[in-house]
Motif scaffolding. Structure first.
Motif, short mmCIF file in Angstrom:
data_model
loop_
_atom_site.label_atom_id
_atom_site.label_comp_id
_atom_site.label_asym_id
_atom_site.label_seq_id
_atom_site.Cartn_x
_atom_site.Cartn_y
_atom_site.Cartn_z
N LYS A 250 15.38 -7.23 4.51
CA LYS A 250 14.16 -7.38 3.72
C LYS A 250 13.87 -8.85 3.41
N LYS B 67 10.17 -2.86 10.13
CA LYS B 67 9.62 -2.05 9.05
C LYS B 67 9.16 -2.93 7.88
N PHE B 68 10.03 -3.85 7.51
CA PHE B 68 9.71 -4.70 6.35
C PHE B 68 8.63 -5.74 6.67
N LYS C 274 6.22 -5.21 8.70
CA LYS C 274 4.99 -4.41 8.70
C LYS C 274 4.47 -4.18 7.29
N LEU C 275 5.43 -4.07 6.38
CA LEU C 275 5.06 -3.87 4.98
C LEU C 275 4.43 -5.14 4.41
N ALA C 276 5.01 -6.29 4.78
CA ALA C 276 4.62 -7.54 4.12
C ALA C 276 3.42 -8.22 4.77
N LYS D 275 -0.21 -7.52 3.73
CA LYS D 275 -0.49 -7.87 2.34
C LYS D 275 -0.63 -9.37 2.16
N VAL E 230 4.52 -8.46 -2.52
CA VAL E 230 4.51 -7.44 -1.48
C VAL E 230 4.71 -6.04 -2.05
N GLU E 231 5.63 -5.95 -3.03
CA GLU E 231 5.94 -4.60 -3.51
C GLU E 231 5.08 -4.27 -4.71
#
Lengths: 301, 317, 419
Positions: free
Chosen positions: C154, C187-188, C190-192, C195, C418-419
């Protein structure tokens, strides 16, 4: 993208085809699945490296990234790898052939030989990567949307010439005819006065030489490492069986099909499944033609 | 004998028993039927993952978990592996020996790739955690559980061994051997070679699936890493070393090969200074390869060799 | 049959009594720590330096006074990169060698079954230098006995995403290795990335050890990206980057930590990497990091760059400190002590034998310590993971140089965003 995938597939396929010819001969003329064949590919590449280390890859000639030295290295490696293949035969496979061992003993022995050959490379050259040349080429747009490197065009051209020459040789020379006779029926060939040991020797020599060529091409795109041949092993077998054991043209067509299957598959499914593609094509073909595309149907075994 | 050694021994032998079941399955296929199955890891994987999916409680990130009892998992694993083997066998059993080997090998590679890529079903490369162990809660210590599981494995192996010996000595087993020795003659006698070979292939593969299920419910974790082609190679080594065509040989081979395999690393680390571990590793593999070649050249029948008698009455002649 | 029953009965009796617990009150010398690493097999080339780093840490611990006055022995076993072999080695270490703690191993596929079948049930602390699979530390699946000294994917993923957007690169294609590491990282990212204002135009997994990756590269290039994020390992990455560049891919290439080695840079050719940049976890500059690097270079006459070298040192040092802090050498006590190695308000201790000696005397006086290791500050979160600062590196004049450091504060701000 489709065009590019086809071009890439043909290139991969050409290299596989060179290796698959030896596997195919092994299956039909020597009558066993030679799992050590991939190590001949590796050894060919490293033997050429020895030559290149002394002579250098040569100054880039025209659009190519290397000079005549690399071609000389390939010939050097081809001859030595051919001899190496023959020596391994004398040390291991001939003994097994002449004893009344189970035919599959040869396959297991090949497994052992492969382990030894691969790790001797590790022992001598280590795990790291080597390069023939540090040049990095930029691809030319040969057709709209299709890019290829000058080196790759050269590889394709040379492969074509060598395969054509081999085909003529096998069709018209005495040795070639003897090899084909052995492939069709060893016992019949023996009765007809074919010198079995001589054919075996030539088979190993040619297989080794072509494997070395595949190895050099593989090393040119772009690196050499001890597992380079081993990683290609299954593609080689898939190609050889797909085409039909013992058939030169079959091995080439098989190689191209395997290369195309790998490269085209990523357009449709996750590249995570790419390595399975050769087998799925193989299974499909074997389901309908158990002897392969160009293979002769066998009599009773 | 120290307590720790006993505890380790029980654990070690449990792994041997599990691998022994796979070796018995291969021995039926190869030793008694002459089928060159090079896809052992694939059937082992199907059993392992089927069991994991059936027994692990539902979880948000996985689609098919059921949380059913252990026994259901074992039965399900065997059933699914049998089905898969039957389908694969239908497609490949007619092929000549080395073609069959490459095909089954390819299938095993494909199965491994599915376990790696079909993340929603298998957990993908992260692996599958928290697989329940049978009656685990009833035991106070890991050792007690291991001992219980060892006894369970002993019982399963005994059952499998007994069952195999029985069917191999039955008329069915004799036909099987006849098919292996001389297919043409067997066909001439009116036996459908294909169907006998298919039956043997399915039974052998089912045993591999059973072993996969027993393995994951022993370890509690499974990942695609467990099913690399090296597993297939190990099992073959066991059957060849023990002597194919002999069930005792298969079990003895499992013990011998696993003992050497697990301890050869120790020997290398003890003998070779850490700075040369990489070369030591290469030498280790070269020795394994040489041993294989020399064994084939000088001792082609394995440790025990094939049992010469086919039926109990053969030696009474 | 009778004998079998007899043996079974005897074993059952033993089982009811249970194995004698590793008795704690009296520490017997020498103290053993278990180590599991793939010393042979395909991982062996990377492992060499990692094993050397472990030996160095062991030396420092012993020179600094050992554990509870005893010299320390590292019992190192080989897992060959194979799960069953690794599990067997772990079981051997725990049962026969009676080690109270283990460090290892590299592949997540081996670490996973060791946690679930050996160290978890037997309550043995396990600290890994290199296994990244996020599943191990989620939901307390290891019972709290598993730690790792490398930051989770992460941290690196978020830092990468922020650097890509900071450089104004909008459309990114990701090519990632199809392992737990590559999948997690992707995965991480793609999350960040979305955003932070970036866009992922292609996601292409690759399987390692193939002779060519033209198919994968072609697929990624078809999406017309402005930059490539390559997540993988050096050998295959050399092939991928060369194929990417020759097929006309942009030179803006983001790389992960594994590529911060000269083998990769020289393999591709430094002159083609002027526009590329990479991430790495922690390994920030600092006196404790420098001290480690110098000690390593002095002993092994080679630089300390490479995956796992720094984190392996810290894994063993943390064990050394924790086992001194722990009231006895049982798993549960060591587990609790691991969390006191970087205590709030503790006196700072660093790498090397002198610092270890200092730490021991502080511990003896009952004072808290705060360990700064070869990878900077080592503080485990509730899951047993560390978070740390990240750094951006680039290639300049054929050398790998640090471009900038993303501090812990910046990282925390990034996490929030991000979160």
């Amino acid at each position: 993208m489709l065009g590019q995938a086809i071009a890439d597939g043909i290139l991969t396929g050409a290299i596989i085809a060179l290796g698959a010819i030896g596997v195919s001969f092994g299956l039909q003329i020597l009558r066993f699945a030679n799992f050590a064949h991939s190590e001949l590919v590796t050894w060919g590449a490293y033997l050429a490296l020895v030559f290149v280390t002394f002579a250098g890859p040569g100054t880039p000639t025209g659009p190519l990234s290397f000079g005549w030295q690399l071609i000389a290295a390939m010939v050097f490696a081809g001859v030595l790898t051919g001899v190496l293949a023959w020596v391994v035969d004398i040390l291991v496979f001939r003994r097994l052939r002449n004893s009344d061992a189970h035919p599959l003993s040869m396959v297991f022995a090949a497994f052992g030989v492969a382990l030894v050959m691969r790790h001797v490379v590790v022992l001598i050259w280590g795990h790291g990567s080597y390069f023939y040349t540090r040049e990095l080429q930029i691809a030319l747009e040969v057709l709209p949307g299709i890019r290829m490197l000058p080196d790759q065009i050269f590889i394709l051209g040379l492969t074509f010439v060598v395969v054509a020459a081999m085909h003529l040789y096998l069709t018209y020379s005495r040795t070639g005819m003897a090899m084909r006779a052995m492939a069709e029926s060893p016992s019949l060939a023996r009765v007809c006065g074919v010198q079995v040991e001589s054919v075996v020797r030539w088979t190993w020599f040619i297989s080794g030489g072509l494997a070395a060529m595949a190895g050099v091409f593989l090393g040119l795109t772009p690196q050499l490492h001890p597992e380079m041949g081993f990683n290609l092993l299954l593609a080689l077998f898939a190609a050889a069986i797909l085409g039909g054991a013992g058939s030169l043209i079959g091995a080439v067509v098989g190689g191209l099909l395997v290369g195309l299957a790998e490269n085209l598959s990523v357009l449709f499914i996750s590249p995570g499944y790419k390595t399975a593609m050769p087998f799925l094509v193989l299974l499909l073909v074997l389901f309908f033609r158990p002897q392969g595309l160009f293979g002769e149907k066998e009599g009773s075994r | 004998m120290s307590m720790g050694l006993v505890s380790y021994g029980v654990f070690f032998l449990s792994v041997v028993l599990i691998l022994g079941i796979v070796a018995l399955g291969l021995n039926l296929q190869w030793g008694y039927t002459g089928l060159f199955n090079a896809g052992i890891a694939g059937f082992y994987a199907i059993g392992a993952y089927t069991h994991s999916i059936i027994t692990t409680p539902p979880r948000a990130d996985l689609i098919a978990n059921m949380g059913l009892p252990w026994v259901v998992g074992i039965a399900g694993a065997m059933a699914v592996t049998a089905l898969a083997a039957w389908i694969i066998g239908l497609a490949t059993i007619r092929l000549r020996g080395d073609y069959l080997a490459i095909s089954t090998f390819g299938i095993a590679v494909t199965i491994q790739l599915v376990t790696l890529n079909f993340e929603a079903l298998t957990g993908g490369s992260q692996g599958f955690t928290g697989i329940p162990r049978p009656l685990y809660g009833m035991f106070g210590s890991p050792f007690a559980f291991n001992l219980f599981y060892f006894a369970l494995l002993l019982a399963v192996v005994a059952l499998v061994y007994w069952g195999l010996e029985r069917i191999l000595r039955s008329p069915w087993g004799r036909v099987l051997k006849a098919v292996r020795e001389d297919e043409t003659a067997a066909i001439a006698l009116g036996k459908s070679a294909i169907s006998f070979r298919l039956q043997s292939f399915v039974i052998g593969s089912t045993l591999m699936g059973l072993a996969g299920a027993l393995y994951v419910s022993f370890i509690g974790f499974v990942s695609p890493f467990d099913f690399l082609p090296i597993v297939t190679f190990q099992i073959w080594a066991m059957v060849i070393v023990g002597g194919s065509g002999n069930n005792k040989g298969a079990l003895l081979g499992a013990l011998t090969v696993w003992l050497i395999w697990a301890s050869s690393g120790v020997a290398i680390t003890k003998l070779v200074p850490p700075a040369h571990a990489a070369q030591g590793g290469a030498i280790q593999v070269i020795l394994i390869g040489l041993m294989l070649v020399l064994a084939l050249l000088f001792r082609p029948r394995g440790l025990i060799g094939e049992e010469t008698m086919v039926s109990r009455h053969a030696d009474e002649r | 049959m009778k004998t079998t029953l007899g043996v079974a009965a005897a074993l059952a009796t033993i089982a009811l009594m249970g194995p004698a617990p590793a008795s704690a009150q009296q520490v017997s010398c020498p103290v053993k720590i278990g180590g599991i690493l793939p010393l042979t097999g395909s991982m062996a080339p990377i492992t060499k330096k990692i094993a050397e780093s472990a030996q160095l840490a062991l030396e420092h611990i012993n020179q600094g006074g050992g554990i509870k006055g005893c010299p320390v022995e590292l019992v190192l076993r080989d897992d060959q990169g194979q799960p069953t072999v690794g599990v067997d080695a772990a079981k051997y270490l725990v049962e026969v060698e009676r080690v109270p703690a283990i460090t290892g191993t590299i592949s997540s596929g081996v670490t996973g079954p060791i946690i679930s079948s050996v160290t978890g049930p037997s309550k043995i602390v396990q600290i890994s230098c290199c296994s990244t699979a996020s599943a191990f530390t989620l939901d307390g699946r290891s019972g709290g006995y598993f730690f790792r000294t490398l930051p989770t994917s992460k941290t690196q993923a978020f830092a990468t995403a922020s650097e890509i957007t900071r450089r104004g690169l909008k459309k990114t294609a990701i090519i990632y290795v199809n392992t737990d590491f590559g999948v997690d990282m992707t995965k991480f990212v793609k999350l960040a990335l979305p955003k932070l204002g970036g866009e992922i135009v292609a996601e292409v997994p690759y399987n390692d050890n193939q002779s060519s990756y033209r198919a994968e590269v072609t697929k990624a290039l078809a999406a017309k990206p402005e930059s490539l994020l390559l997540i993988g390992f050096p050998k295959d990455a050399v092939t991928i980057v060369r194929e990417w560049l020759s097929l006309g891919g942009p030179q803006q290439i983001a790389l992960n930590n594994s590529m911060r080695v000269m083998d990769f840079v020289n393999g591709v050719g430094p002159r083609f990497l002027n526009e590329s940049f990479g991430m790495d976890n922690a390994q920030v500059a600092g006196p404790t990091v420098d001290a480690f690097n110098q000690a390593f270079e002095a002993k092994y006459k080679t630089d300390s760059k490479g995956p796992g070298v720094h984190t392996q040192y810290d894994a063993l040092m943390v064990l050394g400190l924790a086992m001194n802090i722990a009231k006895d050498l049982t798993g549960p006590s060591i587990k609790d002590a691991v969390r006191q190695v970087h205590a709030a308000g503790g006196a700072q201790v660093g790498t090397g034998p002198e610092e270890f000696k200092k730490a021991i005397s502080l511990i003896k006086d009952g004072k808290p310590i705060k360990y700064f290791g070869a990878t900077g500050p080592i503080e485990f979160d509730a899951n047993g993971d560390v978070t740390g600062p990240a750094l951006v590196w680039k290639i300049k004049d054929g050398e790998i140089v640090t471009d900038r450091v993303i501090s812990i504060e910046e990282m925390q701000a990034l996490f929030k965003k991000v979160e």
